[in-house]
Scaffold this active site. Structure first.
Site, PDB file in Angstrom:
ATOM      1  CG  HIS A 251      21.171   4.808  -5.677  1.00  0.00           C
ATOM      2  ND1 HIS A 251      20.895   3.397  -5.360  1.00  0.00           N
ATOM      3  CD2 HIS A 251      21.827   5.145  -4.335  1.00  0.00           C
ATOM      4  CE1 HIS A 251      21.222   3.073  -4.275  1.00  0.00           C
ATOM      5  NE2 HIS A 251      22.016   4.253  -3.580  1.00  0.00           N
TER       6      HIS A 251
ATOM      7  CE1 TYR B 251      17.443  -2.796  -9.813  1.00  0.00           C
ATOM      8  CE2 TYR B 251      15.577  -4.456 -10.004  1.00  0.00           C
ATOM      9  CZ  TYR B 251      15.996  -3.293  -9.732  1.00  0.00           C
ATOM     10  OH  TYR B 251      15.096  -2.114  -9.225  1.00  0.00           O
TER      11      TYR B 251
ATOM     12  N   PRO C 131       7.243  -5.459  -8.649  1.00  0.00           N
ATOM     13  CG  PRO C 131       7.939  -6.262  -6.624  1.00  0.00           C
ATOM     14  CD  PRO C 131       6.952  -6.598  -7.519  1.00  0.00           C
TER      15      PRO C 131
ATOM     16  CE  LYS D 131       9.896   2.347 -13.389  1.00  0.00           C
ATOM     17  NZ  LYS D 131      10.403   3.388 -12.894  1.00  0.00           N
TER      18      LYS D 131
ATOM     19  CE1 TYR E  66      16.036   2.119 -10.850  1.00  0.00           C
ATOM     20  CE2 TYR E  66      15.139   0.016 -11.391  1.00  0.00           C
ATOM     21  CZ  TYR E  66      15.720   1.002 -10.412  1.00  0.00           C
ATOM     22  OH  TYR E  66      15.804   0.242  -9.290  1.00  0.00           O
TER      23      TYR E  66
HETATM   24  P1  FAS Z   1      -1.592   1.756  -0.707  1.00  0.00           P
HETATM   25  O1  FAS Z   1      -2.001   0.478  -0.931  1.00  0.00           O
HETATM   26  O2  FAS Z   1      -0.201   2.106  -0.406  1.00  0.00           O
HETATM   27  O3  FAS Z   1      -2.509   2.778   0.106  1.00  0.00           O
HETATM   28  C1  FAS Z   1      -3.972   2.362   0.341  1.00  0.00           C
HETATM   29  C2  FAS Z   1      -4.479   2.789   1.751  1.00  0.00           C
HETATM   30  O4  FAS Z   1      -5.955   2.757   1.631  1.00  0.00           O
HETATM   31  C3  FAS Z   1      -3.799   1.900   2.691  1.00  0.00           C
HETATM   32  O5  FAS Z   1      -3.354   2.768   3.779  1.00  0.00           O
HETATM   33  C4  FAS Z   1      -5.039   1.060   2.994  1.00  0.00           C
HETATM   34  O6  FAS Z   1      -5.068   0.911   4.442  1.00  0.00           O
HETATM   35  C5  FAS Z   1      -6.168   2.236   2.743  1.00  0.00           C
HETATM   36  N1  FAS Z   1      -7.454   1.528   2.433  1.00  0.00           N
HETATM   37  C6  FAS Z   1      -7.808   0.391   2.145  1.00  0.00           C
HETATM   38  N2  FAS Z   1      -9.136   0.148   1.915  1.00  0.00           N
HETATM   39  C7  FAS Z   1      -9.688   1.161   2.674  1.00  0.00           C
HETATM   40  C8  FAS Z   1     -11.242   1.493   2.957  1.00  0.00           C
HETATM   41  N3  FAS Z   1     -12.229   0.740   2.494  1.00  0.00           N
HETATM   42  N4  FAS Z   1     -11.270   2.796   3.660  1.00  0.00           N
HETATM   43  C9  FAS Z   1     -10.222   3.464   3.862  1.00  0.00           C
HETATM   44  N5  FAS Z   1      -8.843   3.296   3.818  1.00  0.00           N
HETATM   45  C10 FAS Z   1      -8.755   2.053   2.955  1.00  0.00           C
HETATM   46  N6  FAS Z   1       6.402  -0.730  -4.986  1.00  0.00           N
HETATM   47  C11 FAS Z   1       7.579  -0.904  -5.493  1.00  0.00           C
HETATM   48  O7  FAS Z   1       7.917  -0.001  -6.435  1.00  0.00           O
HETATM   49  N7  FAS Z   1       8.602  -1.350  -4.684  1.00  0.00           N
HETATM   50  C12 FAS Z   1       8.430  -2.486  -3.705  1.00  0.00           C
HETATM   51  O8  FAS Z   1       9.360  -3.126  -3.278  1.00  0.00           O
HETATM   52  C13 FAS Z   1       6.984  -2.722  -3.493  1.00  0.00           C
HETATM   53  N8  FAS Z   1       6.917  -3.656  -2.406  1.00  0.00           N
HETATM   54  C14 FAS Z   1       5.478  -3.862  -2.089  1.00  0.00           C
HETATM   55  C15 FAS Z   1       5.172  -4.835  -0.965  1.00  0.00           C
HETATM   56  C16 FAS Z   1       3.887  -4.914  -0.803  1.00  0.00           C
HETATM   57  C17 FAS Z   1       3.419  -6.028   0.144  1.00  0.00           C
HETATM   58  C18 FAS Z   1       2.753  -4.109  -1.529  1.00  0.00           C
HETATM   59  C19 FAS Z   1       1.231  -4.403  -1.046  1.00  0.00           C
HETATM   60  C20 FAS Z   1       3.067  -3.289  -2.276  1.00  0.00           C
HETATM   61  C21 FAS Z   1       4.543  -3.199  -2.887  1.00  0.00           C
HETATM   62  N9  FAS Z   1       4.815  -2.162  -3.780  1.00  0.00           N
HETATM   63  C22 FAS Z   1       6.205  -2.084  -4.155  1.00  0.00           C
HETATM   64  C23 FAS Z   1       3.887  -1.369  -4.416  1.00  0.00           C
HETATM   65  C24 FAS Z   1       3.568  -0.217  -3.509  1.00  0.00           C
HETATM   66  O9  FAS Z   1       4.886   0.587  -3.104  1.00  0.00           O
HETATM   67  C25 FAS Z   1       2.293   0.416  -4.125  1.00  0.00           C
HETATM   68  O10 FAS Z   1       2.517   0.771  -5.304  1.00  0.00           O
HETATM   69  C26 FAS Z   1       1.954   1.789  -3.328  1.00  0.00           C
HETATM   70  O11 FAS Z   1       1.923   1.468  -1.933  1.00  0.00           O
HETATM   71  C27 FAS Z   1       0.693   2.538  -3.912  1.00  0.00           C
HETATM   72  O12 FAS Z   1       0.291   3.490  -2.837  1.00  0.00           O
HETATM   73  P2  FAS Z   1      -1.242   3.697  -2.855  1.00  0.00           P
HETATM   74  O13 FAS Z   1      -2.073   3.644  -4.396  1.00  0.00           O
HETATM   75  O14 FAS Z   1      -1.381   4.959  -2.077  1.00  0.00           O
HETATM   76  O15 FAS Z   1      -1.953   2.292  -2.378  1.00  0.00           O
HETATM   77  C1  PHB Z   2      13.098  -1.908  -2.563  1.00  0.00           C
HETATM   78  O1  PHB Z   2      14.324  -1.337  -2.105  1.00  0.00           O
HETATM   79  O2  PHB Z   2      12.414  -2.159  -1.732  1.00  0.00           O
HETATM   80  C2  PHB Z   2      13.123  -1.828  -3.932  1.00  0.00           C
HETATM   81  C3  PHB Z   2      14.063  -1.517  -4.963  1.00  0.00           C
HETATM   82  C4  PHB Z   2      13.841  -1.739  -6.066  1.00  0.00           C
HETATM   83  C5  PHB Z   2      12.893  -2.714  -6.701  1.00  0.00           C
HETATM   84  C6  PHB Z   2      11.747  -3.222  -5.765  1.00  0.00           C
HETATM   85  C7  PHB Z   2      12.035  -2.910  -4.563  1.00  0.00           C
HETATM   86  O3  PHB Z   2      12.809  -2.598  -8.136  1.00  0.00           O
END
Ligand code: FAS
Ligand code: PHB
Length: 389
Positions: free
Chosen positions: A72, A202, A293, A297, A383
């Site tokens: 994009h 957005y 989100p 980032k 961004y």
């Molecule tokens: P993660 O949380 O992805 O991974 C941590 C891992 O550790 C998980 O697999 C968990 O099961 C495991 N874990 C936890 N406790 C443990 C333990 N005691 N022992 C062993 N393993 C354990 N970011 C965006 O940029 N755009 C979005 O739209 C967006 N939507 C999101 C929606 C949700 C519901 C959430 C929760 C986050 C969202 N995020 C979004 C942010 C997300 O993308 C995070 O920044 C990203 O997953 C970060 O990755 P990790 O740091 O690896 O953490």
């Molecule tokens: C998504 O596609 O999940 C998405 C994209 C941009 C954002 C947040 C989520 O800022």
């Protein structure tokens, strides 16, 4: 069991760190408390910064991303009557890719299970110990219910916001926590319908924010600002589509609708924990910080953390030098706060809260970004991702 780096958590941070260290000849073991199916089914981020894409490609796990990811050149900012395109290459010389975090995780897991170091799913009772010395260990119970001890030279806490690692760091360092909870949430939707725009929209609207994103040419990812206590049961598909169409309405354009395959309410918060290190335990990703989100980032910041951490741990374990691990927390936190500010700024500009005075301030900011190359460049640089390191 023994390894050089014990990694707690198989999200994108832990999996990519394991891959980057493997490429440097550093042994790791990744411990994940959920199942593979559960981890691969989580629907999360959707936009990859250029350095994230390059890091995945350079690490040999970007082949499907290059084939299926959607490059994009910008995003649209919208407010009533205006949909303005920000052209990233002309503003800052970078672009982003639409490729779901789910797919990134699948690619990393597939590579690790194919020729990577041990990746243990379904563990429990994970406890990092003796992190203040040079020989930390991780106690855990394996998927068969057998108690295990993993002796390490270093531990990476990549276990997300609800993990066990951050409390160990803050307990031993008198760590500081900063938190901001926003007065709204996102209702996220996956739908089997082609995106109605070529790039993300957005949209600011008096009823609330809306984001039109995508996962592929046939799958849309869409978000609505809702109240934090909103129950998903109160949002029928029709109600969702009506709100999305209202908030993204533009003369001569129509939002295509289709079958909703997933919907959920996501809380919005900013969270930072410092320091990101205690002795030989290092935090990376959501274990140390959470961003709303809006700025796309979260995943990219996790990748930036492990890019710094992999280099620092390689210097320590292969070169015997502590300079990069000693400065890791400060260097990572500099970018964490930059991304935290940007995510707060994008969120505050686009989400309806407060009174009409606040609305006029938001609209003024949006007009400024859409009308000033300097203001647009500041958004574009943040961004698409500032240089790492
Ligand atoms: P993660 O949380 O992805 O991974 C941590 C891992 O550790 C998980 O697999 C968990 O099961 C495991 N874990 C936890 N406790 C443990 C333990 N005691 N022992 C062993 N393993 C354990 N970011 C965006 O940029 N755009 C979005 O739209 C967006 N939507 C999101 C929606 C949700 C519901 C959430 C929760 C986050 C969202 N995020 C979004 C942010 C997300 O993308 C995070 O920044 C990203 O997953 C970060 O990755 P990790 O740091 O690896 O953490
Ligand atoms: C998504 O596609 O999940 C998405 C994209 C941009 C954002 C947040 C989520 O800022």
């Amino acid at each position: 069991m023994r390894t050089q780096v014990g990694i707690i958590g198989a999200g994108p941070a832990g999996l990519l760190l394991s891959r980057l260290l493997q490429l440097q000849g550093i042994d790791t073991v990744v411990l994940e408390n959920r199942s593979r199916d559960y981890v691969e089914a989580r629907i999360r981020a959707g936009i990859l910064e250029e350095h994230t894409v390059q890091t995945l490609v350079d690490a040999g796990v970007g082949e499907r991303l290059q084939r299926e990811g959607l490059p994009h050149d910008g995003v649209y900012l919208q407010y009533p009557g205006v949909r303005h395109h920000l052209d990233f290459p002309s503003l800052c010389g970078r672009r982003v890719w639409a490729y779901g975090q789910t797919e990134v995780t699948k690619d990393l897991i597939s590579a690790q299970l194919h020729d990577g170091p041990p990746l243990l799913f379904g563990v429990s009772d994970v406890v990092p110990e003796d992190v203040d010395g040079d020989s930390p260990r991780i106690r855990f119970t394996d998927a068969d219910g057998v108690p295990q001890v993993l002796e390490c030279d270093a531990i990476a806490g990549t276990d997300g916001f609800h993990g066990v690692s951050r409390p160990v760091v803050t307990a031993g360092t008198g760590g500081r926590l900063w938190e901001r909870t926003y007065p709204y949430a996102w209702l996220g939707v996956l739908a089997d319908v082609a995106p109605s725009t070529d790039e993300l929209v957005y949209a600011w609207h008096p009823d609330g924010f809306a984001l039109l994103s995508m996962r592929s040419p046939s799958v849309s990812r869409l978000y609505l600002q809702v109240d934090p206590g909103e129950r998903i049961e109160d949002w029928s598909d029709d109600r969702i589509w009506t709100a999305l169409a209202t908030r993204s309405a533009l003369d001569g354009w129509e939002l295509e609708t289709g079958p909703v395959t997933e919907k959920s309410v996501l809380p919005m918060r900013s969270f930072v924990s410092a320091p990101m290190r205690r002795g030989r335990l290092f935090l990376a990703g959501d274990a140390a910080h959470i961003v709303p989100p809006t700025g796309a980032k979260g995943l990219n910041l996790a990748v930036a953390d492990v890019t710094l951490l992999a280099t620092a741990l390689t210097r320590l374990l292969a070169g015997g030098r502590t300079d990069l691990v000693d400065t890791y927390s400060d260097r990572a936190l500099a970018r964490v706060w930059r991304c935290t500010h940007f995510s707060w700024w994008m969120t505050s500009m686009l989400h309806r809260a407060g009174d009409d005075f606040d609305a006029e301030l938001q609209l003024s900011q949006l007009r400024r970004v859409c009308g000033s190359e300097a203001a647009a460049r500041e958004l574009a640089e943040n961004y698409t991702g500032l240089p790492v390191g």
